[in-house]
Design an enzyme around this catalytic site. Structure first.
Site, PDB file in Angstrom:
ATOM      1  N   CYS A  85       0.826  -1.209   0.000  1.00 60.17           N
ATOM      2  CA  CYS A  85       0.000   0.000   0.000  1.00 60.17           C
ATOM      3  C   CYS A  85       0.864   1.264   0.000  1.00 60.17           C
ATOM      4  CB  CYS A  85      -0.939   0.018   1.195  1.00 60.17           C
ATOM      5  SG  CYS A  85      -1.487  -1.628   1.667  1.00 60.17           S
ATOM      6  N   HIS A 335      -8.816   4.944  -1.491  1.00 56.55           N
ATOM      7  CA  HIS A 335      -7.544   4.241  -1.289  1.00 56.55           C
ATOM      8  C   HIS A 335      -7.301   3.227  -2.414  1.00 56.55           C
ATOM      9  CE1 HIS A 335      -4.231   2.220   0.529  1.00 56.55           C
ATOM     10  NE2 HIS A 335      -4.876   1.332   1.232  1.00 56.55           N
TER      11      HIS A 335
END
Lengths: 388, 388
Positions: A85, A335
């Site tokens: 991430c 995200h």
């Protein structure tokens, strides 16, 4: 090292882009950033693509050459950078190093992730590739499950109520309303958050950053480049740092603090020659509410066990002590995993340029973004300053 | 930019390592390179992992933090770099930039690929992720098929016989016999090569680099680091460059030359301030025999259509005009995809250190390695010189 500046920034709105493929998202953000920089695209010498999951979700690797080709940039040096991430932040870091090195004068970064089209894998399995496949994923746990361990231990150790942690999501949703790039431009109440479906006890649905598609892009350049192409307005990358921690949460001595954040921060404040209290606007990696709260502590804005107080007391809003995720953060801006680190810098730039609209932090000059990979296996920190 | 040196190098033998996992291969090569450098591993500040297919073959991403953790290096900055079959070279390039930048003084690179354990995908499908999934892979072609187009056109245009191209494999196998790290330490005859099974007309089995597992690692450092830890023997990275071409072969105006190689070379000779004729030992990316032949031309060692003559006339052997793939190349040393670019530099270092055994090129001081991603969608070039 040479100084590094950001002269262009752009992004696509985050959402379910059923009509835009991975490459289309990337090319759209990239060419818009080049236009925003006001440069000839032939000036771009290298391209860094931040992406985590194109191999498992689209069956596509070699994104450097692919995106360069489709953007009409074939010829440039081009690479994909992956750090789960934190892939977006890692790509910005490599771009920063490449300009600082003196080898490249003008470099583009694009962070991109397309999570709605998941051909061979489902998204949850794909995200779990950020953790240890052989020793952790096989147990059947998910990323929500791992963060739930952190959350549970945080509440137990510090005697904190779920409401106090969950309020981070309420804040982010409130901030996103004014952001045209955000995935969820609507407010949620604390009652809605704590009563939303349970995903992995104690984490509720509305405490999780959503799945989405998006791409964000930056153009970085050197001082030498600026001599040929001077600017009235300019943002400098004062620091770009990265650090890791023991990958798996269960092997760490303390669940409630992320060493990678602390290590990256230590290097960043030294590189930027600032104090953490100087920061005007902050972006933290709130993949789950608990990560936002813990990060406020790891960055030194609150004592351990007290990060939630900043949210409760309104100190994270524009006008507060440390305006945080002022355009919605991971929770509400969205995200798209490998793009997130670039979106964070994009959001800082909007604040530093005075383009944050209703959520503008008055006189914002210094911004800090913290991007996490896994449950803090990697942390990347960027500090940006408006220099004119 | 600051000067960059290689002070440590190591690799695992390439083969079918059924008892070693991806992380074990990487950690073994990495710790051996650190030992070879004679440094305390706590000196390592950043780690670059070159890998293409861990996502699709092992269901594992976040290799930076994973390998750092298992090597006892948790804390360092760590990243995965991907550029298809040029992932290894791309990781070396990023490591080079990171030291040149002045941000890091001591950096490790590890290229790793484990191709025997392919859980969700087969290896052929995984490799095809280096090409355009939406517009090329769906036709059913494979990487062998794409290289066959190049091969066929090369023979047609220049009136070359298959024997002349296929001889590249004979050379590589001959060179690998003396290399303890090579996957195939045995000679093959030209008759065996041209009579081996047809894979994609005209490419024969023994013209293809094999599938294998392996990891290679380097330790790079700055001049400042060397002041604290001086060396009697030293190799400098004179140049590290990268370039792309239009990703898909069928969209290029000319099939028989790789523009990415030519662009990376142009930058590399300028950066290194050398002439191509100065090179003592060469590593080329012979994933298929035809790529070895075309590369000899693209690098300027032969006129177009005549690269094969260098092989036929023995000029690529130690003692010849341009000793090439002296430890077996991709064909016989092996081609663990994302590790290959690092193995190439490792092989150059053996020559520059005078450790190449029977295949030693006498007095080798200057080496060049060319690493390709896809069918030349990406090219990375490294030039190394023994400075003492």
């Amino acid at each position: 090292m040479r100084k590094v500046y950001v002269i262009g920034a752009a992004a696509t709105p985050i959402g379910e882009h059923w009509k835009l493929s991975l490459r289309e998202l990337a090319v759209r953000a990239l060419l818009t950033a080049i236009r925003d920089a006001g440069i000839d695209k032939r000036d771009v010498e290298a391209l860094y693509v931040g992406n985590m999951s194109s191999g498992s979700l689209q069956g596509q690797e070699h994104l450097g050459a692919l995106v360069a080709t489709w953007a009409g940039l074939a010829g440039v040096a081009a690479f994909k950078v992956e750090a789960a991430c934190a892939s977006g932040g890692a790509a910005v870091h490599q771009a920063f190093l490449s300009v600082a090195s003196g080898i490249y004068d003008c470099v583009a970064v694009v962070g991109v992730e397309k999570m709605t089209d998941a051909i061979p894998f489902d998204v949850t399995a794909s995200l779990m590739m950020a953790e240890d496949q052989e020793y952790v994923a096989f147990t059947g746990t998910t990323f929500v499950g791992l963060n739930a361990m952190v959350y549970r231990e945080y509440m137990r150790r510090y005697g904190v109520e779920q409401e106090d942690v969950a309020r981070f999501a309420v804040h982010c949703h409130k901030m996103a309303v004014a952001n045209p790039y955000a995935q969820f431009r609507r407010e949620v109440s604390l009652e809605e958050v704590v009563n939303s479906p349970l995903i992995a006890d104690p984490i509720r649905l509305l405490e999780c950053a959503p799945v989405g598609d998006g791409a964000a892009s930056l153009v970085l350049c050197s001082e030498d480049y600026l001599k040929r192409d001077p600017r009235d307005e300019l943002i400098e990358v004062l620091a770009s740092t990265a650090a890791t921690d023991i990958l798996s949460v269960h092997e760490r001595p303390d669940l409630t603090t992320l060493n990678a954040t602390r290590r990256a921060l230590e290097k960043a404040v030294k590189q930027a020659k600032i104090e953490i209290g100087d920061v005007d606007v902050l972006e933290v990696h709130d993949a789950f509410t608990i990560l936002g709260v813990v990060t406020l502590e790891d960055l030194g804005y609150a004592k351990r066990g007290e990060g939630w107080r900043l949210v409760k007391e309104g100190e994270v809003e524009p006008g507060g002590r440390i305006p945080t995720n002022t355009l919605g953060g991971l929770k509400a801006r969205g995200h798209p995993v490998g793009a997130t680190g670039v979106y964070q810098v994009f959001d800082l730039i909007k604040q530093l340029r005075g383009e944050a609209g209703e959520n503008q932090v008055e006189g914002a000059e210094l911004g800090l973004a913290q991007n996490l990979g896994g449950v803090g296996g990697t942390a990347i920190i960027h500090i940006l300053r408006r220099v004119r």
